[in-house]
Design a protein around this motif. Structure first.
Motif, PDB file in Angstrom:
ATOM      1  N   PHE A 179     133.442   2.337 -33.781  1.00  4.25           N
ATOM      2  CA  PHE A 179     132.866   3.178 -32.725  1.00  4.25           C
ATOM      3  C   PHE A 179     133.536   4.551 -32.701  1.00  4.25           C
ATOM      4  CE2 PHE A 179     132.605  -1.300 -31.226  1.00  4.25           C
ATOM      5  CZ  PHE A 179     131.230  -1.442 -31.434  1.00  4.25           C
ATOM      6  N   GLN A 180     133.337   5.303 -33.784  1.00  3.27           N
ATOM      7  CA  GLN A 180     134.047   6.572 -33.942  1.00  3.27           C
ATOM      8  C   GLN A 180     133.135   7.783 -33.789  1.00  3.27           C
ATOM      9  OE1 GLN A 180     135.844   5.152 -37.700  1.00  3.27           O
ATOM     10  NE2 GLN A 180     137.819   5.611 -36.778  1.00  3.27           N
ATOM     11  N   GLY A 181     132.323   7.791 -32.747  1.00  7.03           N
ATOM     12  CA  GLY A 181     131.638   9.018 -32.386  1.00  7.03           C
ATOM     13  C   GLY A 181     130.154   9.070 -32.658  1.00  7.03           C
ATOM     14  N   LEU A 182     129.511  10.073 -32.058  1.00  6.49           N
ATOM     15  CA  LEU A 182     128.071  10.262 -32.113  1.00  6.49           C
ATOM     16  C   LEU A 182     127.565  10.474 -33.535  1.00  6.49           C
ATOM     17  CD1 LEU A 182     125.311  10.865 -30.758  1.00  6.49           C
ATOM     18  CD2 LEU A 182     126.111  13.220 -30.442  1.00  6.49           C
ATOM     19  N   GLU A 183     128.199  11.366 -34.272  1.00  5.44           N
ATOM     20  CA  GLU A 183     127.733  11.688 -35.623  1.00  5.44           C
ATOM     21  C   GLU A 183     127.830  10.483 -36.549  1.00  5.44           C
ATOM     22  OE1 GLU A 183     126.835  15.024 -38.573  1.00  5.44           O
ATOM     23  OE2 GLU A 183     126.300  14.431 -36.543  1.00  5.44           O
ATOM     24  N   GLU A 184     128.910   9.728 -36.451  1.00  2.00           N
ATOM     25  CA  GLU A 184     129.092   8.587 -37.335  1.00  2.00           C
ATOM     26  C   GLU A 184     128.129   7.467 -37.005  1.00  2.00           C
ATOM     27  OE1 GLU A 184     130.587   6.064 -40.319  1.00  2.00           O
ATOM     28  OE2 GLU A 184     130.668   8.241 -40.016  1.00  2.00           O
ATOM     29  N   ALA A 310     116.560  18.697 -24.430  1.00  2.55           N
ATOM     30  CA  ALA A 310     115.631  19.194 -23.424  1.00  2.55           C
ATOM     31  C   ALA A 310     114.367  19.665 -24.139  1.00  2.55           C
ATOM     32  CB  ALA A 310     116.255  20.324 -22.622  1.00  2.55           C
ATOM     33  N   GLY A 311     113.340  18.827 -24.119  1.00  5.86           N
ATOM     34  CA  GLY A 311     112.105  19.179 -24.817  1.00  5.86           C
ATOM     35  C   GLY A 311     112.365  19.370 -26.303  1.00  5.86           C
ATOM     36  N   PRO A 312     111.955  20.515 -26.868  1.00  6.05           N
ATOM     37  CA  PRO A 312     112.140  20.735 -28.309  1.00  6.05           C
ATOM     38  C   PRO A 312     113.560  21.128 -28.697  1.00  6.05           C
ATOM     39  CG  PRO A 312     111.112  22.648 -27.314  1.00  6.05           C
ATOM     40  CD  PRO A 312     111.190  21.603 -26.227  1.00  6.05           C
ATOM     41  N   PHE A 313     114.416  21.390 -27.702  1.00  9.01           N
ATOM     42  CA  PHE A 313     115.757  21.912 -27.957  1.00  9.01           C
ATOM     43  C   PHE A 313     116.794  20.791 -27.904  1.00  9.01           C
ATOM     44  CE2 PHE A 313     119.791  23.329 -26.113  1.00  9.01           C
ATOM     45  CZ  PHE A 313     120.184  24.300 -27.029  1.00  9.01           C
ATOM     46  N   HIS A 314     117.807  20.895 -28.766  1.00 14.79           N
ATOM     47  CA  HIS A 314     118.963  20.007 -28.647  1.00 14.79           C
ATOM     48  C   HIS A 314     120.220  20.766 -29.059  1.00 14.79           C
ATOM     49  CE1 HIS A 314     119.204  19.452 -33.050  1.00 14.79           C
ATOM     50  NE2 HIS A 314     120.425  19.002 -32.816  1.00 14.79           N
ATOM     51  N   ALA A 315     121.341  20.293 -28.550  1.00 15.92           N
ATOM     52  CA  ALA A 315     122.650  20.820 -28.928  1.00 15.92           C
ATOM     53  C   ALA A 315     123.623  19.653 -28.994  1.00 15.92           C
ATOM     54  CB  ALA A 315     123.137  21.860 -27.924  1.00 15.92           C
ATOM     55  N   ALA A 316     124.602  19.749 -29.878  1.00 23.32           N
ATOM     56  CA  ALA A 316     125.594  18.684 -30.019  1.00 23.32           C
ATOM     57  C   ALA A 316     126.896  19.270 -30.531  1.00 23.32           C
ATOM     58  CB  ALA A 316     125.102  17.596 -30.974  1.00 23.32           C
ATOM     59  N   ALA A 317     128.005  18.640 -30.143  1.00 23.48           N
ATOM     60  CA  ALA A 317     129.322  19.076 -30.598  1.00 23.48           C
ATOM     61  C   ALA A 317     130.284  17.905 -30.524  1.00 23.48           C
ATOM     62  CB  ALA A 317     129.832  20.235 -29.753  1.00 23.48           C
ATOM     63  N   GLU A 318     131.221  17.867 -31.466  1.00 23.37           N
ATOM     64  CA  GLU A 318     132.265  16.845 -31.468  1.00 23.37           C
ATOM     65  C   GLU A 318     133.570  17.444 -31.968  1.00 23.37           C
ATOM     66  OE1 GLU A 318     131.551  12.625 -32.642  1.00 23.37           O
ATOM     67  OE2 GLU A 318     129.651  13.426 -33.426  1.00 23.37           O
ATOM     68  N   GLY A 319     134.661  16.862 -31.506  1.00 20.77           N
ATOM     69  CA  GLY A 319     135.978  17.175 -32.037  1.00 20.77           C
ATOM     70  C   GLY A 319     136.739  15.877 -32.225  1.00 20.77           C
ATOM     71  N   GLU A 341     126.389  22.283 -33.186  1.00 18.10           N
ATOM     72  CA  GLU A 341     125.081  22.612 -33.732  1.00 18.10           C
ATOM     73  C   GLU A 341     124.054  22.796 -32.625  1.00 18.10           C
ATOM     74  OE1 GLU A 341     123.801  19.271 -36.173  1.00 18.10           O
ATOM     75  OE2 GLU A 341     122.373  18.700 -34.612  1.00 18.10           O
ATOM     76  N   VAL A 342     123.012  23.540 -32.947  1.00 16.21           N
ATOM     77  CA  VAL A 342     121.842  23.677 -32.089  1.00 16.21           C
ATOM     78  C   VAL A 342     120.617  23.481 -32.971  1.00 16.21           C
ATOM     79  CG1 VAL A 342     122.932  25.190 -30.396  1.00 16.21           C
ATOM     80  CG2 VAL A 342     121.808  26.181 -32.404  1.00 16.21           C
TER      81      VAL A 342
END
Length: 449
Positions: A179-184, A310-319, A341-342
């Motif tokens: 369970f090591q994060g969203l991207e993985e 939100a609708g067609p838009f997304h954003a994500a970030a991890e550290g 990323e966006v």
């Protein structure tokens, strides 16, 4: 006159004799006709009664049929149904189900490095993933998932899991993701670039054999597990524990995602680790950032993650911060990786999928084959990996990437990626200089089911 008077009685007598039989015949005919008429009337009365009876029976039968149509038909015993979800899913009585699953990803592209590095750059191609397996349910809340990967000319176990589910609780035993994060944890079928963020590969995120549990509510997700090692590395005495907590509230038409994860691994004596990463494409074995092998007793990783749709838009970030405990008096390094990323869909009605704490399948509002063009998405990403600390100089990689994703249908996908990697302290110098740039471009064709 005498003759006339004499013959007259004779004529009268003869007429009487002739009239008697005629009258008798007429009386018999009338009686017979009367009898036939009475019989006909009786038969007609009987038929009328029969018709009335049949009409009553018909009305009753029609009422029964109407009542039967108004009620749901009972399920036939031992019924089996087949639904289509990219592949046939067979569902049987009592909770049995079976569905084949698989994916095929074919990559091609090129990367370019300074000639002074001496690396073999240029065109490359590969079958990135070629997986085949099955999943399903077993009565009592149990389930299974098994998948093999045939890419690279070798057969490797991807998932081999037995599960038990009860409401929001799921317990899994077998070879599966930690369970090591969203991207993985987001499937490679649904990521926004061809390769995941650099730190996920560099820090050795992978499936491991273990036992885990997760509980999902409307806006919360809690995951935890204890693991040994990847199936290809067993048997050894390595073990790890992993946990992750995610809040995923909805605000109006927007979905938010906030999470954190922790990873601890204990290694048997004599273990050496190595953190390194390719330049944004997988079809090369060249690594410009690389710590080299170093002794390790344990590692502790901590991650933070955030996303919004939100609708067609997304954003994500991890550290993610990876600290390594080295044996003896050696200093303990902490390495870092992260991305931001966006993305935006250019086609109306489309949005990025999300389910249970990860990005999910995109289902085009107007797919190809139904009069539409599918979904088109563009993404921008910044990706950083820092492998320099505590006397270990593995270099830093700053990636700037753009991707274009076309999803004609929910189960087909085409991608084009360009990335510019800027290096400092690269382990492969360019004429004595460890700071330079590398370009990479690649495309992918994908189907899954």
């Amino acid at each position: 006159m005498k003759n006339s008077l004499t013959l007259s009685p004779i004529a009268i007598a003869a007429g009487a004799l002739l009239a008697a039989p005629l009258a008798a015949q007429e009386g018999s005919a009338e009686a017979a006709a009367s009898d036939r008429l009475e019989a006909l009337r009786a038969e007609m009365a009987r038929l009328a009664d029969r018709i009335e009876t049949l009409e009553a029976e018909l009305a009753a039968a029609k009422g029964t049929a109407d009542a039967a149509r108004s009620e749901p038909a009972p399920e036939p015993r031992n019924a089996t149904s087949i639904v289509w979800k990219g592949a046939p899913k067979i569902e049987g009585e009592g909770g049995w189900s079976f569905k084949p699953r698989g994916r095929l990803q074919i990559d091609a592209g090129t990367f370019s490095a300074p000639a002074a590095t001496g690396v073999a750059d240029g065109f490359g191609s590969e079958i990135r993933r070629a997986r085949l397996g099955a999943e399903g349910d077993i009565p009592g809340g149990f389930g299974y998932k098994f998948e093999l990967d045939f890419a690279g000319g070798e057969v490797e176990i991807a998932d081999a899991i037995a599960t038990y589910a009860d409401g929001g609780l799921t317990i899994s035993a077998g070879h599966h993701n930690t369970f090591q994060g969203l991207e993985e944890l987001t499937s490679s079928r649904f990521i926004s670039t061809m390769e995941r963020a650099a730190f996920t590969d560099a820090f050795g995120f992978e499936r491991r054999l273990g036992l885990s549990a997760q509980y999902a509510a409307d806006a919360w997700l809690v995951q935890a597990g204890v693991f040994s090692d990847n199936a290809d590395d067993l048997s050894n005495r390595n073990w790890s524990v992993d946990g992750r907590v995610v809040a995923m509230p909805e605000l109006g038409n927007a979905r938010l995602h906030l999470g954190g994860s922790v990873h601890y691994a204990d290694y048997e004596e004599g273990t050496a680790l190595r953190y390194r990463q390719r330049p944004f494409v997988h079809f090369t074995d060249v690594r410009f950032v690389d710590t080299g092998w170093f002794d390790a007793a344990s590692e502790l990783g901590m991650g933070l993650e955030a996303a919004a749709i939100a609708g067609p838009f997304h954003a994500a970030a991890e550290g993610f911060w990876q600290n390594v405990d080295r044996p003896g008096a050696l200093p303990d390094p902490t390495f870092f990786g992260g991305y931001a990323e966006v993305g935006m869909f250019l086609t109306p009605g489309d949005s990025r999928g999300y389910k249970r704490g990860v990005f999910d399948r995109v289902k085009p509002a107007n797919p190809v084959g139904e009069g539409g063009f599918g979904a088109v998405q563009v993404n921008l990403r910044y990706d950083r990996l820092d492998l320099v600390d505590a006397g270990i100089v593995g270099g830093t990689q700053d990636g700037y990437a753009v991707s274009l994703v076309w999803t004609p249908t929910a189960y087909t996908r085409f991608m084009a990626n360009y990335g510019r990697m800027a290096y400092r302290n690269a382990v492969i110098p360019a004429g004595g200089d460890g700071s330079y740039g590398v370009d990479a471009f690649a495309v992918r064709a994908q189907i899954d089911f």
